[in-house]
Design a protein around this motif. Sequence first.
Motif: not given
Length: 225
Positions: A47, A49, A51, A55-56, A67, A82, A85, A87-88, A111
Amino acid sequence: LRIYGLNNLKPVLPQIELKTYKTNDFYLFRNQVKDYMTSLGLSEVYNYNFISDSDKNVLPPSMQSKTIPLLNALSANLKHLNPTSIISLLKNVETNLSYFDKAKFFDVKKNFYSVDNVVSEVPILSFCLYNINKKEKETEMLLEAKGIIETVFEKIGVSNTSYYFSDKAPEGFKDLKTLFKNILFLCDSQNHHIGWLGAVNDEIKSKYKLKNDQKDTRVIISEID
C-alpha cells in the motif's frame, strides 16, 4: 585525460578494502514474519504511505494531530503521510469485495507520525480479515485474528507470559475506540502498548462502501509494532 594523454598514465592496481559481510538482522526478521503470515493463509499487500484529507478526517483526533502533511503533494489523494494502516486496509477490502466474499491479507510497512515536531517512522505489521457471509460471526473472526497474533509470536520466540490482551485503552489510544465496535489492546509484560485488534464499526464501514442495505461486511483489523 585528453590534455595529459591517456598513454601517459601509469597502470596502478585499484585499492580495494575488504570488509566482513554483515547481515541485516531486522531485514531477516521481517522476512521471517512475512513467511509466518503467509503460512497462516494470509496474502501480502503493498500500500501507499499516503492518505487524503477525507481519509485523515476519518481518524480519531489523537491520530489527526500527529499526521504529517506534505508540502508539495503530487495528488489530492496523497496529501499526508500515513500514521496508521487502518485506511489502507479498509481500501483493500473495498477493492477486493468486487472479487472475493472473504479474504485475509497483511502488510509490513512503516507508519509516520509527528509529536512536538519530531518525526518518527515505526515498522508495523498489520493485517485484516473480512467476510460478507452472515454465517461467520464477528466474535469468531476476532478469535481467529487473536490466534494469528499468538501463533506468530510463538514462532518468533515470544513467550505468552511476556504479553497480554486488554480491553482497557492505554493513554493516548482511548479515542481509537471510535473506529471499532470491539477492540483489544496488546501490551507487553511492562504494560507498554505494542498493538491492537478490533472489529470495525458500521459508521466507518459505510464510509468505505463496506456496508449498505444489501451487504454488511465484517471487518477485523490489527496493527502491531
